[in-house]
Design a protein around this motif. Structure first.
Motif, short mmCIF file in Angstrom:
data_model
loop_
_atom_site.label_atom_id
_atom_site.label_comp_id
_atom_site.label_asym_id
_atom_site.label_seq_id
_atom_site.Cartn_x
_atom_site.Cartn_y
_atom_site.Cartn_z
N LYS A 55 0.83 -1.20 0.00
CA LYS A 55 0.00 0.00 0.00
C LYS A 55 0.87 1.26 0.00
O LYS A 55 1.01 1.95 1.02
N PRO A 56 1.46 1.58 -1.16
CA PRO A 56 2.36 2.73 -1.21
C PRO A 56 1.68 4.06 -0.89
O PRO A 56 2.27 4.92 -0.25
N LYS A 57 0.42 4.21 -1.31
CA LYS A 57 -0.29 5.48 -1.05
C LYS A 57 -0.48 5.69 0.45
O LYS A 57 -0.33 6.81 0.95
N LEU A 58 -0.80 4.62 1.18
CA LEU A 58 -0.98 4.72 2.63
C LEU A 58 0.31 5.18 3.29
O LEU A 58 0.30 6.09 4.13
N MET A 59 1.43 4.58 2.90
CA MET A 59 2.71 4.94 3.51
C MET A 59 3.13 6.37 3.13
O MET A 59 3.71 7.10 3.94
N GLU A 60 2.82 6.77 1.91
CA GLU A 60 3.13 8.14 1.49
C GLU A 60 2.32 9.15 2.31
O GLU A 60 2.84 10.19 2.72
N ASP A 61 1.04 8.84 2.52
CA ASP A 61 0.19 9.73 3.31
C ASP A 61 0.70 9.85 4.75
O ASP A 61 0.70 10.94 5.34
N ILE A 62 1.13 8.71 5.32
CA ILE A 62 1.67 8.73 6.68
C ILE A 62 2.94 9.56 6.74
O ILE A 62 3.15 10.36 7.65
N ALA A 63 3.80 9.39 5.72
CA ALA A 63 5.06 10.15 5.68
C ALA A 63 4.79 11.64 5.59
O ALA A 63 5.44 12.45 6.27
N ILE A 64 3.82 12.03 4.75
CA ILE A 64 3.49 13.45 4.62
C ILE A 64 2.97 14.00 5.93
O ILE A 64 3.34 15.11 6.35
N GLU A 65 2.11 13.23 6.60
CA GLU A 65 1.55 13.69 7.87
C GLU A 65 2.64 13.86 8.93
O GLU A 65 2.65 14.84 9.69
N LEU A 66 3.57 12.91 8.98
CA LEU A 66 4.63 12.96 10.00
C LEU A 66 5.68 14.02 9.68
O LEU A 66 6.25 14.63 10.60
N LEU A 67 5.94 14.23 8.39
CA LEU A 67 7.04 15.11 7.98
C LEU A 67 6.53 16.32 7.21
O LEU A 67 7.22 16.85 6.35
N TYR A 68 5.31 16.77 7.53
CA TYR A 68 4.69 17.86 6.77
C TYR A 68 5.59 19.09 6.77
O TYR A 68 6.18 19.45 7.80
N PRO A 69 5.74 19.74 5.60
CA PRO A 69 6.64 20.90 5.52
C PRO A 69 6.28 22.00 6.50
O PRO A 69 5.12 22.18 6.88
N LYS A 70 7.28 22.76 6.89
CA LYS A 70 7.10 23.92 7.76
C LYS A 70 7.57 25.17 7.02
O LYS A 70 8.24 25.08 6.01
N VAL A 71 7.18 26.32 7.55
CA VAL A 71 7.55 27.57 6.91
C VAL A 71 8.10 28.55 7.95
O VAL A 71 7.90 28.38 9.15
N THR A 72 8.78 29.54 7.44
CA THR A 72 9.13 30.70 8.25
C THR A 72 8.17 31.82 7.86
O THR A 72 8.11 32.22 6.69
N ILE A 73 7.38 32.28 8.81
CA ILE A 73 6.37 33.31 8.53
C ILE A 73 6.93 34.67 8.95
O ILE A 73 7.14 34.92 10.13
N ALA A 74 7.16 35.52 7.96
CA ALA A 74 7.65 36.87 8.25
C ALA A 74 6.57 37.69 8.94
O ALA A 74 5.37 37.42 8.80
N LYS A 75 7.00 38.70 9.69
CA LYS A 75 6.05 39.53 10.46
C LYS A 75 4.99 40.16 9.56
O LYS A 75 3.86 40.36 9.98
N GLU A 76 5.37 40.48 8.33
CA GLU A 76 4.44 41.16 7.43
C GLU A 76 3.21 40.30 7.11
O GLU A 76 2.18 40.81 6.66
N TYR A 77 3.31 38.97 7.33
CA TYR A 77 2.21 38.07 7.02
C TYR A 77 1.33 37.76 8.22
O TYR A 77 0.26 37.18 8.07
N SER A 78 1.76 38.11 9.41
CA SER A 78 1.05 37.70 10.62
C SER A 78 -0.35 38.28 10.67
O SER A 78 -0.55 39.49 10.54
N ASP A 79 -1.35 37.39 10.84
CA ASP A 79 -2.76 37.78 10.94
C ASP A 79 -3.22 38.64 9.77
O ASP A 79 -3.99 39.59 9.93
N SER A 80 -2.73 38.31 8.60
CA SER A 80 -3.10 39.09 7.42
C SER A 80 -2.95 38.23 6.16
O SER A 80 -2.51 37.08 6.23
#
Length: 410
Positions: A32-57
């Motif tokens: 079940k490759p799709k299942l394992m890919e979905d689990i990997a995405i959930e566990l290793l979901y990308p993160k971002v750096t949010i600049a102040k100009e974007y906060s609450d806007s």
């Protein structure tokens, strides 16, 4: 205790479980490759750096690297042969691009992009071209400057590498294309045009009203939005939701959409403006909406599966939405827009606005039962006070209706 016994214990309690676990993971991936890919995405979901100009806007952008890559994509045969990939709203700009860049259509970057896009331009290749472009700037000398805001685990990249456009492999090629075409000069010459498009976008799209509506009626919540487009962006939109900043814990969502329509806003009557605004707002709304509808649908996944016998009975599209849940989510995102339209636009125009969307969904997009679905969703919402309307309270009823359709009396 002897060294031999210590080694045996280590093997028994540490090494052997690791080997067994690795084998289980490998076997599961093969089955079940799709299942394992979905689990990997959930566990290793990308993160971002949010600049102040974007906060609450929210911020509407035509980023420089994004535009370079979209121009490069527009030179491929795949893009040129698909009207859904290149916008028809900007004929003058499209001519400017052709005039400046068409002589570079045989550049190696264009061939690489064509090879990547040709098998399926609606796969993850194109979205990753978009996502990863935001990790780069281009200076006035057309030199690439790495400015990582989109952080992806290397294991995730390794797992999905064949489905990505991995910029690290093509930085020299991209920079060579930028220098050969003197892209920065072109981008600078069109700054006033880009700014006009951004201003028109903000005037024609009820962004804040849409955002507030969705946050009040769903459980998901996002701290900021980046709304990104190229004048060349066609109808293929996508979104990347819930990107967390590991330092602040804030969540940001990216929306990749089309440019605003090529109109002179000041020449429109009040009614004409409202109808055009509704059409353009719907484009953003139904992309933004997936970030609220999809997570809620996941909690009803079993009911959705049992309520739709065959997704092709509801969806006659030739590409995309080839599952029950993706078909349902598309019905629901557009249906939720009708509830938004009912609450947002004037009584004089709201029926026209809703009918336009229904016709487009049925005739153009081939979601053939959308009008009936939409009218039932509106009927259900009419039984709930607008201030108390939360869509999780409607799901069970609309799914019950779908199970009986087209014989609601049975």
């Amino acid at each position: 205790m002897s060294i031999k016994k210590i080694i045996k214990r280590i093997v028994k309690w540490v090494v052997l479980p690791i080997i067994v676990f690795s084998l289980l993971i490998t076997i599961t991936y093969l089955i079940k490759p799709k299942l394992m890919e979905d689990i990997a995405i959930e566990l290793l979901y990308p993160k971002v750096t949010i600049a102040k100009e974007y906060s609450d806007s929210y911020k509407i952008e035509i980023p420089k690297m994004y535009e370079l890559m979209y121009i490069a994509c527009s030179l491929t045969e795949t893009f040129q042969n698909d009207s859904n990939l290149i916008s028809k709203r900007v004929p003058k700009y499209l001519n400017d691009v052709k005039s400046h860049f068409s002589k570079f259509k045989n550049h190696d970057l264009i061939q690489v992009l064509e090879d990547k896009l040709k098998p399926n331009p609606y796969s993850q290749i194109q979205p990753t071209i978009r996502f990863f472009s935001l990790n780069y700037e281009i200076d006035d000398t057309n030199t690439l400057v790495h400015n990582e805001v989109f952080h992806v685990n290397k294991l995730l990249i390794k797992l999905f590498k064949d489905k990505l456009f991995y910029y690290a492999e093509y930085e020299d090629l991209i920079e060579d294309f930028a220098k050969a075409t003197d892209f920065s000069k072109f981008y600078k010459e069109h700054q006033s045009y880009y700014q006009k498009l951004i201003t028109d976008f903000d005037q024609l799209c009820d962004i804040k009203v849409s955002w507030n509506f969705l946050e009040n009626r769903f459980t998901e919540s996002y701290n900021s939005y980046r709304i990104i487009f190229s004048p060349l962006t066609g109808g293929f939109h996508n979104t990347l939701p819930g990107l967390k900043d590991k330092e602040t814990g804030l969540q940001q969502t990216w929306l990749f959409v089309s440019a605003p329509p090529n109109i002179e806003i000041d020449t429109l009557t009040k009614d004409e403006l409202e109808i055009i605004k509704s059409k353009f707002t719907r484009e953003l709304f139904t992309e933004m909406n997936h970030n609220y509808v999809n997570p809620l649908s996941d909690t009803f996944s079993k009911s959705i599966e049992s309520s739709i016998m065959d997704y092709s009975d509801w969806n006659k599209q030739k590409r995309g939405y080839n599952s029950k849940i993706s078909t349902f989510n598309e019905y629901m995102t557009w249906g939720v827009f009708s509830i938004f339209a009912k609450e947002t636009y004037s009584e004089k125009n709201r029926d026209t606005i809703i009918s336009i969307q229904e016709k487009f969904m049925v005739e153009n997009r081939k979601f053939i039962h959308f009008k009936a679905f939409n009218r039932e969703l509106i009927r259900l919402s009419n039984n709930i006070n607008d201030d108390d309307l939360h869509f999780q309270n409607i799901y069970s009823d609309i799914l019950k209706w779908m199970r009986k359709y087209p014989n609601p009396e049975n």
